[in-house]
Design a protein around this motif. Sequence first.
Motif: not given
Length: 134
Positions: A1-7, A12-20, A98-101, A107-112
């Motif tokens: 797994m990789k870190e969030i580094e770019s738009r 990828l996160l947004v599209n995967t999530f809203y697909g689910e 599933k996608l990132f570490v 930060k995305a979890k805490e902000a959400s």
Amino acid sequence: MKEIESRADIALLVNTFYGEIRKEPFIGPIFNKHIAEEQWPKHLETLTDFWETNLFGIAKFKGNPTLKHFNVDKNLPHGIKQEHFGKWLELWFQTIDKLFVGELAHKAKEASRRMAHGQFMAVWNNRENSKTAF
């Protein structure tokens, strides 16, 4: 797994999530009722802007999520419940895991978590009967 580094990672996160989300039986129908099929690409781009702004501090997002939530709640005869935001968070966390570490994933979890609470409270306080009902 990789870190969030770019738009691209955020997209990828947004599209995967809203697909689910769109397939999820509890909250999917809410999203599918309020966002037409042809509106999804623009909506996903806007949400990518939103998260890019939140995670990278790049001022791209322009919008009013609270007003959108007010309108959805009104269209559902004030049917948005805390459980809807809870399911949203559960799926968001699962998708991130599933996608990132790393730091930005955290930060995305805490902000959400803060946003979900704030949006639900704003919706609740916007209801005419919120001052008297519990």
